[in-house]
Design an enzyme around this catalytic site. Structure first.
Site, short mmCIF file in Angstrom:
data_model
loop_
_atom_site.label_atom_id
_atom_site.label_comp_id
_atom_site.label_asym_id
_atom_site.label_seq_id
_atom_site.Cartn_x
_atom_site.Cartn_y
_atom_site.Cartn_z
N SER A 79 1.28 -1.38 0.16
CA SER A 79 0.04 -0.07 -0.09
C SER A 79 0.74 1.61 0.50
CB SER A 79 -0.83 0.41 1.43
OG SER A 79 -1.27 0.94 1.56
N TYR A 121 -3.23 0.73 10.01
CA TYR A 121 -2.96 0.34 8.63
C TYR A 121 -1.69 0.04 7.73
CZ TYR A 121 -4.67 -0.35 3.97
OH TYR A 121 -4.74 -0.94 1.27
P1 NAP Z 1 -11.99 -4.77 -0.53
O1 NAP Z 1 -12.95 -4.06 -2.03
O2 NAP Z 1 -12.58 -4.35 0.56
O3 NAP Z 1 -11.92 -5.97 -0.83
C1 NAP Z 1 -11.32 -6.83 0.25
C2 NAP Z 1 -11.34 -8.55 0.65
O4 NAP Z 1 -10.74 -9.29 1.19
C3 NAP Z 1 -12.92 -9.15 0.14
O5 NAP Z 1 -12.95 -10.12 -1.13
C4 NAP Z 1 -13.36 -9.78 1.38
O6 NAP Z 1 -14.41 -10.75 1.84
C5 NAP Z 1 -11.85 -10.05 1.60
N1 NAP Z 1 -11.50 -10.44 3.18
C6 NAP Z 1 -11.20 -9.62 4.06
N2 NAP Z 1 -10.72 -10.38 5.24
C7 NAP Z 1 -10.22 -11.35 4.78
C8 NAP Z 1 -10.63 -12.48 6.10
N3 NAP Z 1 -9.98 -12.15 6.82
N4 NAP Z 1 -10.51 -13.36 5.85
C9 NAP Z 1 -10.79 -13.54 3.58
N5 NAP Z 1 -11.14 -12.80 3.01
C10 NAP Z 1 -11.57 -12.05 3.54
O7 NAP Z 1 -10.34 -4.29 -0.74
P2 NAP Z 1 -9.59 -3.56 -2.02
O8 NAP Z 1 -9.76 -2.34 -2.33
O9 NAP Z 1 -9.85 -4.77 -2.94
O10 NAP Z 1 -8.54 -4.47 -0.86
C11 NAP Z 1 -7.63 -5.74 -1.96
C12 NAP Z 1 -6.16 -5.53 -1.13
O11 NAP Z 1 -6.00 -4.35 -1.56
C13 NAP Z 1 -6.34 -5.27 0.01
O12 NAP Z 1 -5.03 -6.01 1.13
C14 NAP Z 1 -6.02 -3.91 0.94
O13 NAP Z 1 -5.30 -3.15 2.34
C15 NAP Z 1 -5.39 -3.79 -0.63
N6 NAP Z 1 -5.30 -1.58 -1.16
C16 NAP Z 1 -6.41 -1.58 -1.61
C17 NAP Z 1 -6.25 -0.35 -2.28
C18 NAP Z 1 -6.72 0.56 -2.48
O14 NAP Z 1 -7.18 1.84 -2.41
N7 NAP Z 1 -8.47 -0.43 -2.80
C19 NAP Z 1 -4.79 0.37 -2.68
C20 NAP Z 1 -3.73 -0.37 -1.63
C21 NAP Z 1 -3.62 -1.32 -1.00
P3 NAP Z 1 -15.53 -11.14 2.72
O15 NAP Z 1 -15.54 -9.74 3.34
O16 NAP Z 1 -16.13 -11.95 2.46
O17 NAP Z 1 -14.60 -11.98 3.44
C1 GCO Z 2 -7.38 5.20 3.01
C2 GCO Z 2 -6.92 4.52 1.73
C3 GCO Z 2 -5.89 4.02 1.37
C4 GCO Z 2 -5.49 3.10 0.23
C5 GCO Z 2 -4.67 2.25 -0.33
C6 GCO Z 2 -3.36 3.37 -0.39
O1 GCO Z 2 -7.34 5.47 3.87
O2 GCO Z 2 -5.95 6.15 3.19
O3 GCO Z 2 -8.21 3.85 2.50
O4 GCO Z 2 -4.97 3.41 2.76
O5 GCO Z 2 -6.89 1.91 0.56
O6 GCO Z 2 -4.00 1.56 0.66
O7 GCO Z 2 -2.58 2.30 -0.81
#
Ligand code: NAP
Ligand code: GCO
Length: 264
Positions: free
Chosen positions: A145, A158
Site C-alpha cells: 500500500s 493499517y
Molecule cells: P475490498 O474491496 O475491501 O475487498 C477485500 C476482500 O478481502 C473482500 O473479498 C473480503 O471478502 C476479503 N477479506 C477481508 N478479510 C478477509 C479474511 N479475514 N479472510 C478472507 N478474506 C477476507 O478491498 P480492496 O480495495 O480490493 O483491497 C484489496 C487489498 O488491496 C487489501 O489488502 C488492501 O489493503 C489493498 N489495497 C487497497 C487499495 C485501495 O485503494 N483500494 C490500495 C492499496 C492496497 P469477505 O469480507 O467476504 O471476507
Molecule cells: C486510506 C485508503 C488507503 C488505500 C491504500 C492506499 O484510507 O488512506 O484506504 O489506505 O486503501 O492502502 O495505497
C-alpha cells in the site's frame, strides 16, 4: 517474449478475491493462463464472485476461509490440492482497513487489522512454502500500500500492518530465494474499490468528497486508479518475467510516491 509472461500450467491462489483488487488480479492471472483459486469469508460474496468469474469465462474455484484462522487455511489448501493439485502463485490480497484516530482506536480494532493485513499473509505464506520448495519454486505476491511508505491520520493500524508487510516481503525473499521462490510486493496507490468508497462519496451538495479532490491533486496521473491498472504488474510479478526480481515492492500509484505535491 509472450512466453515470459505466460502462466499456462500454473495454479494461482488469490486471497480475498471476491471483488475489488483481488478479483482483477485473479482475472489477469487467468487471462495469462493460470488456473484460479480464491477465498473470502462470506457465503454471499463467494456466490456472487463465482457468477462474476463465470461471466468472464474463468473457471475459478472458490473457498470459504478466513485467512486469520490456521485451521481454515489448512482445510482450504487441502481442498485446492484435491481440486487443482498445487499452488504455484500466492497473492496475499485479503485485507481490511479501519479509519479511526489512533487515540480513539480500541486495542482489539488495532489487533483485528494487523491480524488480517499482516499475520494472515505470514500464515498463508508459511502454508504454501513447503509445496513451493518441493516443486522447485513459486511466486508470493503481497499486496502492500501507499501506507507501506507513508502515514496519514486515522490509519495507524493499517499503516503499521502494511509497513510490516513490506518487511515481511523482503524477509521471505531473503530466506527462500535459494529455493527459486520469489516474494515481491505490489503497492497500489488509491484505487476505486469498495474499500475506498467512503473516501469518494459525493457530498450532500453534490460536490466531490474532499479526500477525493485531495488524492487527485496528489496524483501526477490526476485520477484514482482502477483495479484494472494492477493487472499487468500482477502478471509480471507472477510470471517467469520476474524470476530475478525478489524482495521488491512494485508501486502502481500513478506517481503519488514520486510527487511532492502541487504548489498551493
Ligand atoms: P475490498 O474491496 O475491501 O475487498 C477485500 C476482500 O478481502 C473482500 O473479498 C473480503 O471478502 C476479503 N477479506 C477481508 N478479510 C478477509 C479474511 N479475514 N479472510 C478472507 N478474506 C477476507 O478491498 P480492496 O480495495 O480490493 O483491497 C484489496 C487489498 O488491496 C487489501 O489488502 C488492501 O489493503 C489493498 N489495497 C487497497 C487499495 C485501495 O485503494 N483500494 C490500495 C492499496 C492496497 P469477505 O469480507 O467476504 O471476507
Ligand atoms: C486510506 C485508503 C488507503 C488505500 C491504500 C492506499 O484510507 O488512506 O484506504 O489506505 O486503501 O492502502 O495505497
Amino acid at each position: 517474449m509472450n512466453d515470459l509472461f505466460s502462466l499456462k500450467g500454473k495454479v494461482a491462489l488469490v486471497t480475498g478475491a471476491a471483488y475489488g483488487i483481488g478479483f482483477a488480479i485473479a482475472e489477469a492471472l487467468a487471462e495469462a493462463g493460470a488456473k484460479i483459486a480464491f477465498n473470502c469469508r462470506k457465503e454471499e460474496h463467494l456466490k456472487a464472485a463465482l457468477s462474476a468469474y463465470k461471466e468472464k469465462h474463468i473457471e475459478a474455484r472458490g473457498y470459504l476461509a478466513d485467512v486469520t484462522k490456521e485451521e481454515e487455511i489448512a482445510k482450504m489448501l487441502s481442498s485446492i490440492h484435491q481440486d487443482l493439485g498445487r499452488v504455484d502463485i500466492l497473492v496475499n490480497n485479503a485485507g481490511i482497513i479501519k479509519r479511526v484516530p489512533m487515540d480513539e482506536m480500541r486495542a482489539e480494532e488495532f489487533r483485528e487489522v494487523v491480524e488480517i493485513d499482516l499475520v494472515a499473509p505470514f500464515l498463508m505464506a508459511k502454508a504454501v512454502l513447503p509445496d513451493m520448495r518441493a516443486q522447485g519454486g513459486g511466486k508470493i505476491i503481497n499486496i502492500c500500500s501507499m501506507m507501506s511508505e507513508l502515514g496519514r491520520e486515522t490509519v495507524s493500524a493499517y499503516a503499521a500492518a502494511k509497513g510490516g508487510l513490506k518487511m515481511l516481503t523482503k524477509n521471505i525473499a531473503s530466506e527462500y530465494g535459494k529455493y527459486n521462490i520469489q516474494c515481491n510486493g505490489l503497492g497500489p496507490g488509491y484505487i476505486a474499490t469498495p474499500q475506498t468508497a467512503p473516501l469518494r462519496e459525493r457530498q450532500a451538495d453534490g460536490s466531490r468528497h474532499p479526500f477525493d479532490q485531495f488524492i487527485v491533486a496528489k496524483t501526477p496521473a490526476e485520477r484514482w486508479g482502477t483495479p484494472e491498472d494492477l493487472k499487468g504488474p500482477a502478471v509480471f510479478l507472477a510470471s517467469r518475467a520476474s524470476d530475478f526480481v525478489n524482495g521488491h515492492i512494485l508501486y502502481v500509484d500513478g506517481g503519488i510516491l514520486a510527487y511532492i505535491g502541487k504548489q498551493p
